[in-house]
Write a protein that holds these residues in place. Structure first.
Motif, PDB file in Angstrom:
ATOM      1  N   LYS A  64       0.828  -1.218   0.000  1.00 30.64           N
ATOM      2  CA  LYS A  64       0.000   0.000   0.000  1.00 30.64           C
ATOM      3  C   LYS A  64       0.858   1.262   0.000  1.00 30.64           C
ATOM      4  CE  LYS A  64      -2.078  -0.809   3.918  1.00 30.64           C
ATOM      5  NZ  LYS A  64      -1.250  -1.934   4.381  1.00 30.64           N
ATOM      6  N   SER A  65       1.766   1.356   0.956  1.00 34.35           N
ATOM      7  CA  SER A  65       2.591   2.564   1.071  1.00 34.35           C
ATOM      8  C   SER A  65       3.505   2.733  -0.134  1.00 34.35           C
ATOM      9  CB  SER A  65       3.423   2.519   2.357  1.00 34.35           C
ATOM     10  OG  SER A  65       2.590   2.567   3.498  1.00 34.35           O
ATOM     11  N   THR A  66       4.025   1.618  -0.650  1.00 37.33           N
ATOM     12  CA  THR A  66       4.874   1.692  -1.836  1.00 37.33           C
ATOM     13  C   THR A  66       4.084   2.213  -3.025  1.00 37.33           C
ATOM     14  OG1 THR A  66       6.179  -0.180  -1.016  1.00 37.33           O
ATOM     15  CG2 THR A  66       6.420   0.388  -3.334  1.00 37.33           C
ATOM     16  N   MET A 106       2.010  14.569   0.385  1.00 39.79           N
ATOM     17  CA  MET A 106       1.847  13.330   1.142  1.00 39.79           C
ATOM     18  C   MET A 106       1.838  13.624   2.635  1.00 39.79           C
ATOM     19  SD  MET A 106       3.973   9.816   0.568  1.00 39.79           S
ATOM     20  CE  MET A 106       3.290   8.235   1.088  1.00 39.79           C
ATOM     21  N   ILE A 107       0.948  12.944   3.356  1.00 42.59           N
ATOM     22  CA  ILE A 107       0.929  12.968   4.819  1.00 42.59           C
ATOM     23  C   ILE A 107       1.487  11.631   5.272  1.00 42.59           C
ATOM     24  CG2 ILE A 107      -0.488  13.142   6.893  1.00 42.59           C
ATOM     25  CD1 ILE A 107      -2.553  14.665   5.147  1.00 42.59           C
ATOM     26  N   PHE A 108       2.606  11.657   5.974  1.00 37.31           N
ATOM     27  CA  PHE A 108       3.296  10.423   6.337  1.00 37.31           C
ATOM     28  C   PHE A 108       2.748   9.844   7.635  1.00 37.31           C
ATOM     29  CE2 PHE A 108       6.198  12.748   3.619  1.00 37.31           C
ATOM     30  CZ  PHE A 108       6.640  11.772   2.751  1.00 37.31           C
ATOM     31  N   CYS A 188      -2.533  10.092   1.806  1.00 35.66           N
ATOM     32  CA  CYS A 188      -2.537   9.962   3.271  1.00 35.66           C
ATOM     33  C   CYS A 188      -2.047   8.555   3.608  1.00 35.66           C
ATOM     34  CB  CYS A 188      -3.942  10.183   3.828  1.00 35.66           C
ATOM     35  SG  CYS A 188      -4.721  11.723   3.314  1.00 35.66           S
ATOM     36  N   ASP A 189      -0.792   8.428   3.999  1.00 35.35           N
ATOM     37  CA  ASP A 189      -0.176   7.123   4.227  1.00 35.35           C
ATOM     38  C   ASP A 189      -0.352   6.697   5.679  1.00 35.35           C
ATOM     39  OD1 ASP A 189       1.266   4.805   4.056  1.00 35.35           O
ATOM     40  OD2 ASP A 189       3.220   5.770   3.947  1.00 35.35           O
ATOM     41  N   LEU A 219      -5.894   9.869  -1.625  1.00 34.20           N
ATOM     42  CA  LEU A 219      -5.680   8.425  -1.580  1.00 34.20           C
ATOM     43  C   LEU A 219      -5.417   8.118  -0.118  1.00 34.20           C
ATOM     44  CD1 LEU A 219      -5.218   5.615  -2.859  1.00 34.20           C
ATOM     45  CD2 LEU A 219      -2.799   6.229  -3.098  1.00 34.20           C
ATOM     46  N   PHE A 220      -6.356   7.419   0.535  1.00 36.01           N
ATOM     47  CA  PHE A 220      -6.278   7.186   1.982  1.00 36.01           C
ATOM     48  C   PHE A 220      -5.844   5.742   2.208  1.00 36.01           C
ATOM     49  CE2 PHE A 220      -7.918   6.243   6.213  1.00 36.01           C
ATOM     50  CZ  PHE A 220      -7.543   7.371   6.931  1.00 36.01           C
TER      51      PHE A 220
END
Length: 342
Positions: A64-66, A106-108, A188-189, A219-220
């Motif tokens: 997902k995060s990748t 991006m929100i980490f 939103c990671d 993208l959540f």
């Protein structure tokens, strides 16, 4: 999220076409030894409509995060294409990509690791402004004050440092920094996974309010289906680098077609005690295979209780089973029952 909010614009702001991201994994220390490729993202395709939230869910390590980082070109994709509006991000050079950065942010996940402990909140939030050409001290101070108020923090805290804030407040600082340059699209990671349950709802409600107020597209990324159900218009389910199902939120939760999605939804608690007592959990056997040695055929076949011969040999096509409802499963494509008996 109301039913009216489900009727989002059908214009695609972001398009992802057959996106792949493989990481080389050296076996042994001697030169010339064979390399194994970790297929973190393996042929992912979807679109995100302007003004909507697409939830991306799956187990830890599924890619997902990748996927989120590859969309923003923080990881350079191995192959595939990513479009933002009509611009192909995968074809941009460094200067061109830098010029587009203000519009995609991006929100980490880890608010501690992503905030410089030696910088004050004001310096952290103003850094994107300085990098992208806002040099007036008065303009920067005004914008930082505006952003702190926007995310529900006191502008008087501008000289404080990250360690002086709670986890939820630090994540609000992360959100303020991501919004500094007025982006259109935000990844939103897992922005709430490290927070207490009581704080998670506050951050999700903040993201909902900011979306309505600023016209954002999200993208959540998350593994908490209950939160994804609350914030998303559509939901994509990912397993071992592939999207196995994608559908409007209500359709996915009411009628999941893929056996993996069914098992995930069965684990989500229901608030009604009577309904909860009557539900059956679907417990999958075995462990998630390594992305460095993915199964042939369907990636879910080793754990699927309904798998048959074709599942172990041929990868299922990713096709539309119903209007707007996409799934990658031989059982659905061959009109067989994909419901796991409980």
């Amino acid at each position: 999220m109301t039913d009216q909010q489900d009727a989002v614009s059908q214009q695609a702001l972001v398009r992802v076409e057959d996106l792949k991201k493989y990481f080389p994994l050296r076996q042994g220390f001697l030169p010339g030894r064979a390399h194994v490729q970790v297929k973190a993202v393996d042929g992912v395709s979807f679109s995100i409509h302007r003004g909507e939230t697409l939830g991306l869910v799956g187990e830890s390590g599924c890619g997902k995060s990748t996927t989120g980082r590859a969309i923003l070109q923080l990881h350079k994709p191995t192959s595939g294409r990513v479009f933002f509006e009509d611009t192909e991000l995968t074809g941009l050079g460094g200067t061109e990509l830098r010029q587009l950065r203000p519009r995609v942010q991006m929100i980490f996940q880890d608010s501690v690791a992503t905030l410089n402990p030696r910088h004050s909140v004001g310096k952290i939030i103003s850094e994107p402004l300085r990098i992208h050409g806002v040099h007036s001290s008065q303009d920067i101070r005004y914008r930082v004050t505006e952003l702190l108020e926007l995310v529900g923090l006191n502008p008087k805290w501008v000289k404080r440092f990250p360690h002086e804030f709670s986890g939820g407040q630090r994540q609000r600082i992360n959100i303020a920094r991501a919004l500094a340059l007025n982006p259109s699209f935000v990844v939103c990671d897992e922005p709430i996974s490290a927070l207490d349950v009581s704080i998670q709802a506050q951050v999700v409600n903040l993201l909902n309010r900011l979306q309505d107020q600023l016209g954002l597209t999200y993208l959540f990324i998350a593994h908490d289906l209950s939160m994804v159900r609350h914030i998303s218009n559509r939901v994509a389910v990912m397993y071992l680098g592939k999207i196995v199902e994608l559908a409007p939120r209500r359709m996915l939760f009411m009628d999941p077609l893929h056996p993996y999605t069914q098992s995930l939804i069965s684990a989500v608690p229901v608030a009604n005690p009577k309904l909860e007592r009557g539900r059956k959990r679907i417990i999958l056997k075995g462990e998630v295979p390594s992305p460095a040695n993915a199964p042939s055929g369907c990636v879910f076949s080793p754990r699927c209780p309904l798998a048959y011969d074709e599942c172990f040999v041929t990868p299922p096509p990713y096709s539309q089973a119903k209007p707007g409802h996409f799934v990658s499963c031989h059982l659905v494509n061959n009109d067989k029952s994909s419901k796991i008996p409980v």
